[in-house]
Structures are given as structure tokens and as C-alpha cells.
Design a protein around this motif. Sequence first.
Motif, PDB file in Angstrom:
ATOM      1  N   TYR A   1      -5.892   1.938   3.920  1.00 35.14           N
ATOM      2  CA  TYR A   1      -5.682   0.643   3.292  1.00 35.14           C
ATOM      3  C   TYR A   1      -4.784  -0.247   4.157  1.00 35.14           C
ATOM      4  O   TYR A   1      -4.931  -1.471   4.137  1.00 35.14           O
TER       5      TYR A   1
ATOM      6  N   MET B   1      -7.101  -1.768   6.487  1.00 31.45           N
ATOM      7  CA  MET B   1      -7.903  -2.782   5.805  1.00 31.45           C
ATOM      8  C   MET B   1      -7.130  -4.092   5.689  1.00 31.45           C
ATOM      9  O   MET B   1      -7.682  -5.175   5.911  1.00 31.45           O
TER      10      MET B   1
ATOM     11  N   LEU C   1      -1.073   4.459  -1.549  1.00 40.37           N
ATOM     12  CA  LEU C   1      -2.442   4.428  -1.038  1.00 40.37           C
ATOM     13  C   LEU C   1      -2.508   5.059   0.346  1.00 40.37           C
ATOM     14  O   LEU C   1      -1.496   5.171   1.043  1.00 40.37           O
TER      15      LEU C   1
ATOM     16  N   ALA D   1       0.829  -1.206   0.000  1.00 40.27           N
ATOM     17  CA  ALA D   1       0.000   0.000   0.000  1.00 40.27           C
ATOM     18  C   ALA D   1       0.865   1.258   0.000  1.00 40.27           C
ATOM     19  O   ALA D   1       0.561   2.232  -0.681  1.00 40.27           O
TER      20      ALA D   1
END
Length: 76
Positions: free
Chosen positions: A45, A48, A41, A36
Motif C-alpha cells: 500500500y 500504491m 496495512l 498505511a
Amino acid sequence: MNADSGKTGAYDRRKRRVALVIAAAGLLAIFGPMIAGALGLAADYDLMFYFASLAAFVWAFAAAVRMRRNPPGDDD
């Protein structure tokens, strides 16, 4: 061929599946945030990836407990 060999084969497949899920969850927890970050990102993320790996670890623990309670050859 023994009648219990089908049960043992299914049991072995479940053990392998649990082992693969544990390995994949560990790799996701380690490399997910790095990927990520490399892709630029947001930090959401990272979270996540951690939650996905946590869910995989919980599933693997529950599956291992179920296998421990119902070993092959247990005719209950």
C-alpha cells in the motif's frame, strides 16, 4: 465584461486545479505511508500511494505544459 475574461477565468481555474493536484500529491506522498503504517496495512500500500502521487505529478506537469503552450488570448 470583456470577451477575454471568460478565457482568463477558465485559465485561472485550470491553474488552481493544477496547484491543488500538486499539493494533494505531495501530501499523499508524505502522509500516505504513515497512514498505511498506522492502519497496519502491507508495504504494498505504501507503493500504491507513491505511484498515485507520481501519476498526479505527471498529470500536473502535462497540464502545466499544455497551459504554457496555449495561454489565454492565443487565438491559434
